[in-house]
Write a protein that holds these residues in place. Sequence first.
Motif, PDB file in Angstrom:
ATOM      1  N   ALA A  25       0.834  -1.206   0.000  1.00  0.00           N
ATOM      2  CA  ALA A  25       0.000   0.000   0.000  1.00  0.00           C
ATOM      3  C   ALA A  25       0.868   1.256   0.000  1.00  0.00           C
ATOM      4  O   ALA A  25       0.604   2.209  -0.746  1.00  0.00           O
ATOM      5  CB  ALA A  25      -0.934  -0.007   1.208  1.00  0.00           C
ATOM      6  N   GLU A  26       1.907   1.266   0.832  1.00  0.00           N
ATOM      7  CA  GLU A  26       2.793   2.437   0.879  1.00  0.00           C
ATOM      8  C   GLU A  26       3.568   2.574  -0.422  1.00  0.00           C
ATOM      9  O   GLU A  26       3.802   3.693  -0.896  1.00  0.00           O
ATOM     10  CB  GLU A  26       3.761   2.322   2.057  1.00  0.00           C
ATOM     11  N   GLY A  27       3.962   1.448  -1.013  1.00  0.00           N
ATOM     12  CA  GLY A  27       4.677   1.502  -2.276  1.00  0.00           C
ATOM     13  C   GLY A  27       3.812   2.024  -3.411  1.00  0.00           C
ATOM     14  O   GLY A  27       4.287   2.763  -4.276  1.00  0.00           O
ATOM     15  N   CYS A  28       2.529   1.663  -3.412  1.00  0.00           N
ATOM     16  CA  CYS A  28       1.627   2.095  -4.482  1.00  0.00           C
ATOM     17  C   CYS A  28       1.498   3.617  -4.530  1.00  0.00           C
ATOM     18  O   CYS A  28       1.293   4.194  -5.602  1.00  0.00           O
ATOM     19  CB  CYS A  28       0.240   1.469  -4.294  1.00  0.00           C
ATOM     20  N   GLN A  29       1.561   4.286  -3.353  1.00  0.00           N
ATOM     21  CA  GLN A  29       1.367   5.734  -3.337  1.00  0.00           C
ATOM     22  C   GLN A  29       2.538   6.484  -2.697  1.00  0.00           C
ATOM     23  O   GLN A  29       2.390   7.597  -2.213  1.00  0.00           O
ATOM     24  CB  GLN A  29       0.043   6.085  -2.633  1.00  0.00           C
ATOM     25  N   LEU A  30       3.737   5.840  -2.709  1.00  0.00           N
ATOM     26  CA  LEU A  30       4.968   6.452  -2.211  1.00  0.00           C
ATOM     27  C   LEU A  30       4.795   6.999  -0.796  1.00  0.00           C
ATOM     28  O   LEU A  30       5.179   8.134  -0.490  1.00  0.00           O
ATOM     29  CB  LEU A  30       5.430   7.573  -3.155  1.00  0.00           C
ATOM     30  N   GLY A  31       4.206   6.192   0.063  1.00  0.00           N
ATOM     31  CA  GLY A  31       4.017   6.577   1.456  1.00  0.00           C
ATOM     32  C   GLY A  31       5.188   6.138   2.313  1.00  0.00           C
ATOM     33  O   GLY A  31       6.247   5.751   1.810  1.00  0.00           O
ATOM     34  N   THR A  32       4.980   6.190   3.612  1.00  0.00           N
ATOM     35  CA  THR A  32       6.028   5.818   4.566  1.00  0.00           C
ATOM     36  C   THR A  32       5.596   4.571   5.321  1.00  0.00           C
ATOM     37  O   THR A  32       4.670   4.627   6.126  1.00  0.00           O
ATOM     38  CB  THR A  32       6.283   6.954   5.574  1.00  0.00           C
ATOM     39  N   PRO A  33       6.243   3.424   5.100  1.00  0.00           N
ATOM     40  CA  PRO A  33       5.908   2.213   5.862  1.00  0.00           C
ATOM     41  C   PRO A  33       6.355   2.340   7.316  1.00  0.00           C
ATOM     42  O   PRO A  33       7.017   3.309   7.702  1.00  0.00           O
ATOM     43  CB  PRO A  33       6.691   1.114   5.143  1.00  0.00           C
ATOM     44  N   HIS A  34       6.003   1.342   8.116  1.00  0.00           N
ATOM     45  CA  HIS A  34       6.394   1.350   9.528  1.00  0.00           C
ATOM     46  C   HIS A  34       7.919   1.345   9.657  1.00  0.00           C
ATOM     47  O   HIS A  34       8.622   0.998   8.708  1.00  0.00           O
ATOM     48  CB  HIS A  34       5.774   0.146  10.249  1.00  0.00           C
ATOM     49  N   PRO A  35       8.445   1.749  10.820  1.00  0.00           N
ATOM     50  CA  PRO A  35       9.889   1.871  11.000  1.00  0.00           C
ATOM     51  C   PRO A  35      10.624   0.568  10.666  1.00  0.00           C
ATOM     52  O   PRO A  35      10.091  -0.515  10.929  1.00  0.00           O
ATOM     53  CB  PRO A  35      10.033   2.213  12.490  1.00  0.00           C
ATOM     54  N   PRO A  36      11.812   0.677  10.036  1.00  0.00           N
ATOM     55  CA  PRO A  36      12.571   1.903   9.743  1.00  0.00           C
ATOM     56  C   PRO A  36      12.286   2.541   8.398  1.00  0.00           C
ATOM     57  O   PRO A  36      13.043   3.398   7.953  1.00  0.00           O
ATOM     58  CB  PRO A  36      14.018   1.405   9.797  1.00  0.00           C
ATOM     59  N   GLY A  37      11.233   2.144   7.717  1.00  0.00           N
ATOM     60  CA  GLY A  37      10.822   2.836   6.504  1.00  0.00           C
ATOM     61  C   GLY A  37      10.939   2.054   5.215  1.00  0.00           C
ATOM     62  O   GLY A  37      10.192   2.296   4.283  1.00  0.00           O
ATOM     63  N   TYR A  38      11.929   1.136   5.080  1.00  0.00           N
ATOM     64  CA  TYR A  38      12.088   0.275   3.900  1.00  0.00           C
ATOM     65  C   TYR A  38      11.992   1.051   2.578  1.00  0.00           C
ATOM     66  O   TYR A  38      11.195   0.701   1.702  1.00  0.00           O
ATOM     67  CB  TYR A  38      11.036  -0.834   3.915  1.00  0.00           C
ATOM     68  N   PRO A  39      12.786   2.111   2.397  1.00  0.00           N
ATOM     69  CA  PRO A  39      12.631   2.945   1.195  1.00  0.00           C
ATOM     70  C   PRO A  39      12.905   2.204  -0.108  1.00  0.00           C
ATOM     71  O   PRO A  39      12.223   2.449  -1.113  1.00  0.00           O
ATOM     72  CB  PRO A  39      13.638   4.079   1.410  1.00  0.00           C
TER      73      PRO A  39
END
Length: 791
Positions: A62-76
């Motif tokens: 979900a975060e990847g689909c809209q370039l959000g921020t996943p739970h820590p540490p972020g997994y960019p």
Amino acid sequence: MARRKSKSKSNDQLEESTVLSNEFQCVANFSPSLVTFAVVFSVYLRTVSPSIAGGDSGELLAEGCQLGTPHPPGYPLYMIITYLVSSISNFFGSQSVALYMNITSCLFGALTCALVTSSVLIVTTNGSSYYNRQEKPSSEDSTYCLCACSAMTMGFLCAFSPLMWQYSVTSEVFALNNFFVGLIMNVTLKIACYGEKGWIELGAFVCGLALTNQMTIILLEVPLIVWVFITCSVSKDIPVLRRTALFFLLGVVPMYVILVFCAIFYPHAGSWGEITSFEGFIAHLRRKDYGTFTLYSGNDANAEGLVERILFWAFDFSYQGGFIAFILCMVGCAVILVNRDDRHLACSLKREDFHRLRVKSASRALALSLIIYLVSFHSLSNLPLRNPLLFGVHQRFWMQPNILSFVMAGAGLTWAIQRFAPVCKKYQALVYGSMVVLTLWSLKRGFAISDQSANTFFKNYAMGILDALPPNSLLLINYDQQWTSIRYLQECEHFRDDVTSINLSMMTYPWWESKHKLYPRVEFPGSHYTQANSVQWKNGGFTFLEFIDSNYHSFDGRIFIGGDINFDKSHQEYYEEIPHGMSRHLMRKSEANKMSTDSFLRSSRRTWLALMKFHKRLPDSKMYPAETWEWTVTREFYSHLVARATYLLELAVSEERSNSVSGQLLALFESAVWMEYVKLNDVENSLTPGLAKNLGLAYMHIVRSKTATNFTEIENALKNPEMGGVDLLEGMSDLLPSHEASDWKAWASRRWSLSWGEFLRMNGAELDPSYANVKNIYNGVMQATGGEQIS
């Protein structure tokens, strides 16, 4: 002149021979890895999951689909890869981002196993086929062939181990982390083979990039970085040291810059944390919300110690690769760490001996990395491993040492073959056959456990919850699996995105105040969710009751809860939690008290009719045991069935007698049937004292009912409509009365006797507040009818 031509011709032939030798060398080096990759990738594609899995899969996608921020540490890095894959998915007109990312995991998993094969081959041949490029390995060279087969065998055992297979066909950060483990391990061995500076810079970049995906890989990186610095004298060569540091930073920094950039310019509801400030970014990076050096934020007082945790890993690895793989791993580690037959090489001036010595040294560094990981990780990890689900969470972090262990096992297998060379050469066909049999055994066992090609359970689970909600509802979620799966559907597949979903646990952090503006329909009566009369509440926080009061009218009473509210129960005095499919509807008690039994019976039936379209098949407990996330879907399904039946029973008992079949008596029958259905289909987990007691209560009130009817009317009412193709009466004919009007009360009396007798004999029943009262009623009836009493 003739001699010159002859000499020139001879040089040309030598040069041509050298080129052919190098080409043969390249094929010989990479063929085992290519075969491993092709076979493993094909098998993974055959068993790939078509949708999201449990754990963090849904949230990360979900975060990847809209370039959000996943739970820590972020997994960019994983977020960026997901965004690229989702763009490809959208380009081809598919909304199933999960399937495309699952295939990406298959690719990473197959590459990992190919790298395991390559690493075993380097370790077992001491890298001779890599650094000695003029040496042409003959196809007749049985030693090289045995090493290659040993390497492929370990690559396949790694691929087909259930844990590795599971996370290579579903979307999670672990498949990518496994790839980085294999790559770092392989690059370290290439540095030993070639000693070229370019490999050191590549290794530094890969180490930095790997940290942007999964930070536990640092436990592998640190020992290997130390080895490279000592062996290659990097610290003494300032230009190389600068380039190495630069490449490492190039791997780490850009990924996190992109993460912060997206958080500043593309903020999105549902993303984690507040990383736009320096303090917030550092807190996110070091996992402050969870605990910097811990996996578990709950009560770990009964968690196991270091030695016990390592033993858990040893037993699990014996299962993953088979006991023979564990024995070979121990042998391989011993041979690499203890064997000092190479001491004479230190005095040699030969180039090949120097490289052979470095490969042996690198192999020792890998073995020490395995030991360091097992000790350091299990010293920090605090998950209680006797809890099956938490064991499954912890188990995922064993893939990293498992990859190293399969390389060590490859070294052990090759040593055993060379140690007994005369026997092995005599029975060469048997040796090769044994490796094939071991591989096929692993494939067959793994396929039965790890085939996820029909796993749509979490997608169906989330769709069932969302589809049953009225339009423009507010869904408050306090359960991780519900949150991650629903978030994926709303963000990536845009299913029911009219529903506003909020994670209650995220709302408890002080940084939640920065998220208010992202929810224009929601009114927050303070900075963040906390308990009444606490310091944070006095400093501007809000309680659950205050939040519900502030939003009840704006959402027209359409507020629903998923998961248990165990942090703050201030609302229970004023609001009723009414079962609504696999969630609960929050309704003011003044409104809930006006709800009739018949009204709830029919409305809840419609809700379950919508939900059951997505739950025609539940996870098989044999394939999905208690340590898997899918197991929780079954638990949720049956617990909500019981919740609906129990609430219906409470309404029927409290309501005045109705002359209508669709009134009290039908509610009592339906409540009993739903509980019997759960008892029949979920024997291992749902047969609790509470269920047995409530079943007996339902039957007791059926016996007491003065409504004149026959069971045929009840049966027709229960079957109309069938629950999304699931007939709750199917398979229960021996539990139900016959269709004659005269005996249904006698049937209810027998069922009451069995249910309460079962309740009174169950372990833990005496802790129920109504135990004494139930026992008195039961013994009184048994005494009057001559039945067996409970002492």
